[in-house]
Design an enzyme around this catalytic site. Structure first.
Site, mmCIF file in Angstrom:
data_model
loop_
_atom_site.group_PDB
_atom_site.id
_atom_site.type_symbol
_atom_site.label_atom_id
_atom_site.label_comp_id
_atom_site.label_asym_id
_atom_site.label_seq_id
_atom_site.Cartn_x
_atom_site.Cartn_y
_atom_site.Cartn_z
ATOM 1 N N GLN A 46 0.902 -1.178 0.000
ATOM 2 C CA GLN A 46 0.000 0.000 0.000
ATOM 3 C C GLN A 46 0.934 1.220 0.000
ATOM 4 O O GLN A 46 1.157 1.868 1.026
ATOM 5 C CB GLN A 46 -0.910 -0.038 1.241
ATOM 6 C CG GLN A 46 -1.856 1.140 1.343
ATOM 7 C CD GLN A 46 -3.096 1.020 0.452
ATOM 8 O OE1 GLN A 46 -3.375 -0.042 -0.085
ATOM 9 N NE2 GLN A 46 -3.816 2.108 0.268
ATOM 10 N N HIS A 78 8.956 -3.547 -1.767
ATOM 11 C CA HIS A 78 8.090 -3.776 -2.928
ATOM 12 C C HIS A 78 8.326 -2.834 -4.112
ATOM 13 O O HIS A 78 8.286 -3.272 -5.263
ATOM 14 C CB HIS A 78 6.639 -3.703 -2.480
ATOM 15 C CG HIS A 78 5.676 -3.950 -3.575
ATOM 16 N ND1 HIS A 78 5.602 -5.157 -4.219
ATOM 17 C CD2 HIS A 78 4.789 -3.129 -4.175
ATOM 18 C CE1 HIS A 78 4.680 -5.073 -5.148
ATOM 19 N NE2 HIS A 78 4.178 -3.858 -5.148
ATOM 20 N N LYS A 136 0.917 -9.357 -20.997
ATOM 21 C CA LYS A 136 -0.536 -9.435 -21.188
ATOM 22 C C LYS A 136 -0.882 -8.676 -22.448
ATOM 23 O O LYS A 136 -0.632 -7.479 -22.544
ATOM 24 C CB LYS A 136 -1.257 -8.805 -20.001
ATOM 25 C CG LYS A 136 -1.263 -9.687 -18.789
ATOM 26 C CD LYS A 136 -2.165 -9.155 -17.693
ATOM 27 C CE LYS A 136 -2.105 -10.129 -16.530
ATOM 28 N NZ LYS A 136 -2.744 -9.695 -15.333
ATOM 29 N N ASP A 162 9.393 -14.203 -8.265
ATOM 30 C CA ASP A 162 8.708 -12.948 -7.919
ATOM 31 C C ASP A 162 9.269 -12.438 -6.592
ATOM 32 O O ASP A 162 9.926 -13.193 -5.854
ATOM 33 C CB ASP A 162 7.196 -13.205 -7.799
ATOM 34 C CG ASP A 162 6.377 -11.970 -8.167
ATOM 35 O OD1 ASP A 162 6.946 -10.866 -8.251
ATOM 36 O OD2 ASP A 162 5.155 -12.114 -8.351
ATOM 37 N N THR A 167 -1.382 -13.912 -1.882
ATOM 38 C CA THR A 167 -2.527 -14.833 -2.024
ATOM 39 C C THR A 167 -2.185 -15.993 -2.961
ATOM 40 O O THR A 167 -2.876 -17.000 -2.997
ATOM 41 C CB THR A 167 -3.748 -14.114 -2.622
ATOM 42 O OG1 THR A 167 -3.420 -13.695 -3.953
ATOM 43 C CG2 THR A 167 -4.140 -12.912 -1.800
ATOM 44 N N GLY A 168 -1.141 -15.823 -3.756
ATOM 45 C CA GLY A 168 -0.749 -16.849 -4.718
ATOM 46 C C GLY A 168 -1.427 -16.679 -6.069
ATOM 47 O O GLY A 168 -1.098 -17.382 -7.032
HETATM 48 C C1 R5P Z 1 3.192 -7.536 -7.695
HETATM 49 O O1 R5P Z 1 3.485 -6.390 -7.963
HETATM 50 C C2 R5P Z 1 4.119 -8.405 -6.917
HETATM 51 O O2 R5P Z 1 5.384 -8.475 -7.529
HETATM 52 C C3 R5P Z 1 3.539 -9.795 -6.732
HETATM 53 O O3 R5P Z 1 3.397 -10.387 -8.003
HETATM 54 C C4 R5P Z 1 2.212 -9.759 -6.040
HETATM 55 O O4 R5P Z 1 2.241 -8.921 -4.935
HETATM 56 C C5 R5P Z 1 1.818 -11.158 -5.609
HETATM 57 O O5 R5P Z 1 0.579 -11.126 -4.949
HETATM 58 P P1 R5P Z 1 -0.373 -12.373 -4.962
HETATM 59 O O6 R5P Z 1 0.419 -13.557 -4.494
HETATM 60 O O7 R5P Z 1 -1.465 -11.996 -3.994
HETATM 61 O O8 R5P Z 1 -0.894 -12.541 -6.346
#
Ligand code: R5P
Length: 238
Positions: A46, A78, A136, A162, A167-168
């Site tokens: 955030q 991040h 995409k 990553d 959440t995956g």
């Molecule tokens: C996105 O900007 C990050 O690099 C990750 O890909 C993201 O935060 C992963 O989040 P989730 O596991 O909830 O999809």
């Protein structure tokens, strides 16, 4: 005895609000200068007001930490925007460690999006492997196609890399697509294994063969330690 002349190194990831309380109590108990080492800087996603009126969580957290700590160290925060909320933040990159873990393993590293591509490039250089990112492409109003930007991954062993798995959802979507495109095996690697909401189960159900993470958040998947790169940095700033 603790005195005002001492420098203290406080180490703790911020993975929950309890961690913030604990960090504050430690800050309060110590007298001298403080170096705050926060391997996983939670609240960093955030990093802006996504909806009008929202709190910018990382701005609030940065204020709490920097009120007491003269120097702050973290691992793969991040975003640049998150980093900008700190006056003195040193961001240590764990991607070379992920690269070392997969060195010469005959894999292809894939970033699930363009945003993580630069990070994955660093890991792939150390791993001595090819890399790419998933793009995409909007085909029409209803269809978005996800494909690797340059590589053909048919028959390849792929590691999706990553900075964070929360959440995956991101990895699950990428995994399904990579298998559709003929990947032989898909693994997942990240720095911060938040793995909320049964994310690991979702990943394995989608066909992820193995999850590899660092120990910024201790999990059964923490196969890579950031201790050495952090202690090296602490020595440099002390
Ligand atoms: C996105 O900007 C990050 O690099 C990750 O890909 C993201 O935060 C992963 O989040 P989730 O596991 O909830 O999809």
């Amino acid at each position: 005895m603790d005195s005002e002349e001492d420098t203290h190194v406080v180490v703790g990831s911020l993975n929950s609000s309890n961690d913030i309380i604990l960090l504050n109590l430690l800050f309060d108990a110590l007298k001298g200068d403080v170096i705050a080492v926060i391997p996983y800087m939670g609240y960093a996603r955030q990093d802006r007001e996504f909806l009008k009126g929202e709190a910018v969580s990382i701005r609030a957290i940065a204020k709490i930490i920097e009120e007491r700590a003269g120097r702050v160290l973290t691992v793969n925060i991040h975003s640049i925007k998150a980093k900008e909320n700190f006056k003195k933040l040193i961001d240590v990159d764990a991607m070379p460690l992920i690269g070392k873990h997969f060195k010469d393993k005959n894999i292809v590293m894939i970033s699930p999006d363009k945003g993580s591509a630069e990070r994955v490039k660093v890991a792939a250089r150390v791993a001595n492997c090819e890399w790419d990112w998933l793009e995409k492409k909007r085909i029409d109003a209803q269809t978005v196609e996800i494909t690797p930007k340059n590589l053909d991954i048919d028959g390849k062993k792929v590691v999706i890399v990553d900075d964070i798995i929360s959440t995956g959802g991101t990895v699950v979507e990428a995994t399904k697509r990579l298998y559709e495109l003929g990947a032989k095996k898909v693994e997942s690697a990240c720095v911060h294994a938040v793995l909320a909401e049964f994310a690991a189960v979702k990943l394995f159900s989608a066909g992820i063969a193995e999850i590899t993470a660092t120990d910024t958040i201790e999990k059964v998947f923490s196969k890579i330690s950031v201790a050495e790169i952090l202690s090296q940095k602490i020595r440099e700033v002390s």
